[in-house]
Write an enzyme that holds these catalytic residues in place. Sequence first.
Site, PDB file in Angstrom:
ATOM      1  N   CYS A   7      -0.943  -7.137  -0.496  1.00 47.81           N
ATOM      2  CA  CYS A   7      -1.303  -6.165  -1.386  1.00 47.81           C
ATOM      3  C   CYS A   7      -0.048  -5.456  -1.159  1.00 47.81           C
ATOM      4  CB  CYS A   7      -1.608  -5.292  -0.425  1.00 47.81           C
ATOM      5  SG  CYS A   7      -2.022  -4.904   0.977  1.00 47.81           S
ATOM      6  N   ARG A  13      -4.586  -3.477   2.993  1.00 46.67           N
ATOM      7  CA  ARG A  13      -5.943  -4.446   2.389  1.00 46.67           C
ATOM      8  C   ARG A  13      -5.551  -5.812   2.680  1.00 46.67           C
ATOM      9  NH1 ARG A  13      -5.123  -3.187  -3.848  1.00 46.67           N
ATOM     10  NH2 ARG A  13      -3.175  -2.283  -2.251  1.00 46.67           N
ATOM     11  N   ASP A 117      -7.854   0.154  -2.727  1.00 45.59           N
ATOM     12  CA  ASP A 117      -6.792   0.545  -2.214  1.00 45.59           C
ATOM     13  C   ASP A 117      -7.333   1.800  -1.580  1.00 45.59           C
ATOM     14  OD1 ASP A 117      -4.354   2.058  -0.847  1.00 45.59           O
ATOM     15  OD2 ASP A 117      -3.492   1.403  -3.042  1.00 45.59           O
TER      16      ASP A 117
HETATM   17  P1  4NP Z   1      -1.540  -1.453   0.710  1.00 47.42           P
HETATM   18  O1  4NP Z   1      -2.434  -0.174   0.428  1.00 47.42           O
HETATM   19  O2  4NP Z   1      -1.465  -1.862   0.005  1.00 47.42           O
HETATM   20  O3  4NP Z   1      -3.636  -1.986   0.929  1.00 47.42           O
HETATM   21  O4  4NP Z   1      -1.676  -1.921   2.160  1.00 47.42           O
HETATM   22  C1  4NP Z   1      -1.797   1.235   0.522  1.00 47.42           C
HETATM   23  C2  4NP Z   1      -0.369   1.708   1.539  1.00 47.42           C
HETATM   24  C3  4NP Z   1       0.226   2.288   0.894  1.00 47.42           C
HETATM   25  C4  4NP Z   1       0.595   2.806   0.121  1.00 47.42           C
HETATM   26  C5  4NP Z   1      -0.079   2.188  -0.873  1.00 47.42           C
HETATM   27  C6  4NP Z   1      -0.793   1.783  -0.772  1.00 47.42           C
HETATM   28  N1  4NP Z   1       1.836   3.488  -0.575  1.00 47.42           N
HETATM   29  O5  4NP Z   1       1.865   4.545  -1.422  1.00 47.42           O
HETATM   30  O6  4NP Z   1       2.484   4.132   0.733  1.00 47.42           O
END
Ligand code: 4NP
Length: 149
Positions: A7, A13, A117
């Site tokens: 991800c 995720r 997300d």
């Molecule tokens: P992930 O979610 O891609 O599912 O791990 C996110 C975690 C952090 C961020 C964005 C999405 N961020 O912008 O820091």
Amino acid sequence: MKILMVCLGNICRSPLADGLLRRKVAENNLDVTVDSAGTSGYHTGEGPDKRMTQTASLRGTDIGFLRARQFSSADFDLFDLIYVMDRSNLENVLKLARNEKDKQKVKLMLDEAEVPDPYFGGQDGFDHVYDLLDSATDTIIDKIKNKQL
Ligand code: 4NP
């Protein structure tokens, strides 16, 4: 078989997809290695987001031991299958592919849909992601057992 979940941050995720599939692989005595990574390095070295760790723990899946790392093109050599959570992840991973063989390893986790997300939303988003990935990892386990992967 070696499977990588990807991800953006590798804290919401993909660690959940990783933890769910690891648990099911162990429960089914399958010879499959599972890992996860993020296309960004924003959270490298961190554990999963507490909200996701708690959502998973309440439903019987431990992800607290996982640590975020950034996806790199070396992962194309280390894994047979690379599942991405959304189309932005797909684009970022495909940019690092060196050849057609690399590209063919990359699949969207949910065939037609995306794993939303949950990072900037509430608890219902985390529960929804759990339901989606619980079902998708069941499908992966069934396909491995039926030699369709
Ligand atoms: P992930 O979610 O891609 O599912 O791990 C996110 C975690 C952090 C961020 C964005 C999405 N961020 O912008 O820091």
